[in-house]
Structure formats: structure tokens, C-alpha cells
Design a protein around this motif. Structure first.
Motif, PDB file in Angstrom:
ATOM      1  N   ASP A  62       0.847  -1.186   0.000  1.00 14.65           N
ATOM      2  CA  ASP A  62       0.000   0.000   0.000  1.00 14.65           C
ATOM      3  C   ASP A  62       0.887   1.241   0.000  1.00 14.65           C
ATOM      4  O   ASP A  62       1.898   1.300   0.697  1.00 14.65           O
ATOM      5  CB  ASP A  62      -0.909   0.035   1.226  1.00 14.65           C
ATOM      6  CG  ASP A  62      -2.006  -1.023   1.167  1.00 14.65           C
ATOM      7  OD1 ASP A  62      -2.290  -1.524   0.066  1.00 14.65           O
ATOM      8  OD2 ASP A  62      -2.573  -1.338   2.219  1.00 14.65           O
TER       9      ASP A  62
ATOM     10  N   TYR B   3       0.847   5.728  -0.396  1.00 17.29           N
ATOM     11  CA  TYR B   3       0.258   7.044  -0.635  1.00 17.29           C
ATOM     12  C   TYR B   3       1.355   8.083  -0.554  1.00 17.29           C
ATOM     13  O   TYR B   3       2.380   7.880   0.099  1.00 17.29           O
ATOM     14  CB  TYR B   3      -0.897   7.348   0.326  1.00 17.29           C
ATOM     15  CG  TYR B   3      -0.490   7.717   1.732  1.00 17.29           C
ATOM     16  CD1 TYR B   3      -0.366   9.052   2.102  1.00 17.29           C
ATOM     17  CD2 TYR B   3      -0.244   6.753   2.693  1.00 17.29           C
ATOM     18  CE1 TYR B   3      -0.007   9.406   3.392  1.00 17.29           C
ATOM     19  CE2 TYR B   3       0.110   7.085   3.977  1.00 17.29           C
ATOM     20  CZ  TYR B   3       0.230   8.422   4.320  1.00 17.29           C
ATOM     21  OH  TYR B   3       0.592   8.763   5.591  1.00 17.29           O
TER      22      TYR B   3
ATOM     23  N   ASP C 207      -1.723   0.403  -4.662  1.00 13.68           N
ATOM     24  CA  ASP C 207      -1.714  -0.887  -3.965  1.00 13.68           C
ATOM     25  C   ASP C 207      -1.079  -1.925  -4.878  1.00 13.68           C
ATOM     26  O   ASP C 207      -1.578  -2.190  -5.974  1.00 13.68           O
ATOM     27  CB  ASP C 207      -3.144  -1.290  -3.611  1.00 13.68           C
ATOM     28  CG  ASP C 207      -3.209  -2.540  -2.732  1.00 13.68           C
ATOM     29  OD1 ASP C 207      -2.155  -2.994  -2.250  1.00 13.68           O
ATOM     30  OD2 ASP C 207      -4.319  -3.048  -2.539  1.00 13.68           O
TER      31      ASP C 207
ATOM     32  N   THR D 232      -2.340  -1.168  -8.616  1.00 11.52           N
ATOM     33  CA  THR D 232      -3.408  -0.221  -8.928  1.00 11.52           C
ATOM     34  C   THR D 232      -2.947   1.145  -8.438  1.00 11.52           C
ATOM     35  O   THR D 232      -2.149   1.237  -7.496  1.00 11.52           O
ATOM     36  CB  THR D 232      -4.741  -0.613  -8.267  1.00 11.52           C
ATOM     37  OG1 THR D 232      -4.628  -0.495  -6.850  1.00 11.52           O
ATOM     38  CG2 THR D 232      -5.153  -2.028  -8.656  1.00 11.52           C
TER      39      THR D 232
ATOM     40  N   HIS E 286      -7.513   1.370 -10.208  1.00 14.96           N
ATOM     41  CA  HIS E 286      -7.671   1.536  -8.760  1.00 14.96           C
ATOM     42  C   HIS E 286      -9.155   1.560  -8.392  1.00 14.96           C
ATOM     43  O   HIS E 286      -9.977   1.984  -9.198  1.00 14.96           O
ATOM     44  CB  HIS E 286      -6.990   2.834  -8.317  1.00 14.96           C
ATOM     45  CG  HIS E 286      -6.655   2.878  -6.873  1.00 14.96           C
ATOM     46  ND1 HIS E 286      -5.651   2.114  -6.319  1.00 14.96           N
ATOM     47  CD2 HIS E 286      -7.194   3.565  -5.855  1.00 14.96           C
ATOM     48  CE1 HIS E 286      -5.586   2.341  -5.031  1.00 14.96           C
ATOM     49  NE2 HIS E 286      -6.521   3.216  -4.713  1.00 14.96           N
TER      50      HIS E 286
ATOM     51  N   THR F  26      -7.318   2.169  -0.699  1.00 15.49           N
ATOM     52  CA  THR F  26      -6.983   0.879  -1.301  1.00 15.49           C
ATOM     53  C   THR F  26      -8.030  -0.137  -0.863  1.00 15.49           C
ATOM     54  O   THR F  26      -8.853   0.133   0.008  1.00 15.49           O
ATOM     55  CB  THR F  26      -5.581   0.391  -0.853  1.00 15.49           C
ATOM     56  OG1 THR F  26      -5.626   0.102   0.540  1.00 15.49           O
ATOM     57  CG2 THR F  26      -4.511   1.432  -1.141  1.00 15.49           C
ATOM     58  N   ASP F  27      -7.953  -1.322  -1.435  1.00 17.78           N
ATOM     59  CA  ASP F  27      -8.925  -2.366  -1.049  1.00 17.78           C
ATOM     60  C   ASP F  27      -8.713  -2.835   0.383  1.00 17.78           C
ATOM     61  O   ASP F  27      -9.549  -3.503   0.944  1.00 17.78           O
ATOM     62  CB  ASP F  27      -8.900  -3.537  -2.037  1.00 17.78           C
ATOM     63  CG  ASP F  27      -7.570  -4.288  -2.039  1.00 17.78           C
ATOM     64  OD1 ASP F  27      -6.628  -3.896  -1.305  1.00 17.78           O
ATOM     65  OD2 ASP F  27      -7.465  -5.260  -2.790  1.00 17.78           O
TER      66      ASP F  27
END
Length: 175
Positions: free
Chosen positions: A34, A36, A52, A103, A123, A172-173
Motif C-alpha cells: 500500500d 500514498y 496498492d 493499482t 484503482h 486501497t482495497d
């Protein structure tokens, strides 16, 4: 985790003009894919990205770190989201093993006007809350994931302006 925390903080909060930017990453394992980031451009605009990497653990964390380097290098030559996502894809693709991908959602916001330009690479859809009418809009997931095909022609999402009280949620997921 310690190394990953040095390149990506657990939490981020930043005020720029009329924009308040915040981010967080809560690792469930020792390392994660993950990602950012928030990068200020010389003209004051902010580039923000959320990504991600497939899989878990150290391998995904290394791809995440590589993506961070490519993105931060890319903003030196472009601030156009679709160009940055294309550069990132073309930089990652040769190095990723089959079945590995990332993604990614990338935006550029002007803190003076609230205008947001963006591009998505497979994403999950971002959520845009409109304060004026309490409406939530999904920004569509576009394109394919990074690292699948070099030279893929990504398309920019429709630009919008954040009005006072509006919020954009990119996740994210793992959320």
C-alpha cells in the motif's frame, strides 16, 4: 516496517490554501504494497497518489518503494496526471514479474482554486462528497493496472473543482 515508515509516514496532515490533505497507512504485516504520497510542485499545486501492489510482504513493499521513486522523479518533468501514470507504468512494467501489478490513483490539485485533474490505473473508484447537496459521486476506475502492458494509453478522468466542504476519499482495497 521501520524502513517503510521512513519513506511513507503512518499519518500525514497538510494544509495548503483551501485544501486540507490527510493520509494514513496502517500496516497489517511487517511490510506492505500500500502506498500514498503527497508532493508539492514549485507552483504550489499538490500531486497526490494512492496505490496498492498485488500480494503482500517484502516483495510488494519493494515495488511500492520503486513506484515512489519513479513518481517523485516523474514530477520533475510533468504535472499532467495521465502523463505521470503512463511514465510510472512504463517504468514499472519491465521489472515486474508475471502476475505482479499495482493499482494507482493519481491527482493534481490546485490549492488556490480547488481544481483537481486525475487519472486512475485500475484503482478502486474514489469517492467525491459534494457538501452543497450531500451527494456522493464515484469517480470511475479507469485503465488497467500498472505493470501489465508497457505503452498502454491511459485516459484522464474528468477534472472537477472541490468546493468548500467537499471531500475526496481515495483508498486501497485494504480499507
Amino acid at each position: 516496517q521501520e524502513i517503510q515508515r521512513k519513506i511513507q509516514p503512518a499519518r500525514l496532515a497538510r494544509q495548503a490554501g483551501r485544501i486540507t490533505a490527510a493520509g494514513m497507512n496502517e500496516l497489517c504485516e511487517d511490510a506492505s504494497g500500500d502506498y500514498y504520497d503527497l508532493i508539492e510542485l514549485p507552483d504550489g499545486r499538490l500531486v497526490f497518489g494512492v496505490g496498492d501492489v498485488s500480494g503482500h510482504g517484502l516483495g510488494s513493499a519493494l515495488v511500492m518503494a520503486q513506484a515512489r521513486v519513479w513518481l517523485r522523479a516523474g514530477v520533475r518533468t510533468s504535472s499532467v496526471p495521465v502523463e505521470l501514470v503512463t511514465q510510472l507504468n512504463d517504468s514499472l512494467t519491465p521489472d515486474l514479474e508475471s502476475g505482479k501489478f499495482m493499482t494507482f490513483f493519481l491527482g493534481v490539485v490546485d490549492p488556490a482554486t480547488g481544481r483537481v485533474e486525475w487519472c486512475s490505473a485500475g484503482h478502486p473508484p474514489a469517492m467525491l462528497y459534494h457538501a452543497a447537496d450531500h451527494r456522493v459521486e464515484e469517480l470511475p476506475a479507469g485503465g488497467i493496472m500498472l505493470g501489465v502492458f508497457a505503452g498502454f494509453a491511459f485516459k484522464a478522468g474528468e477534472a472537477f473543482t472541490l468546493e468548500p466542504g467537499d471531500m475526496l476519499l481515495v483508498f486501497t482495497d485494504g480499507a
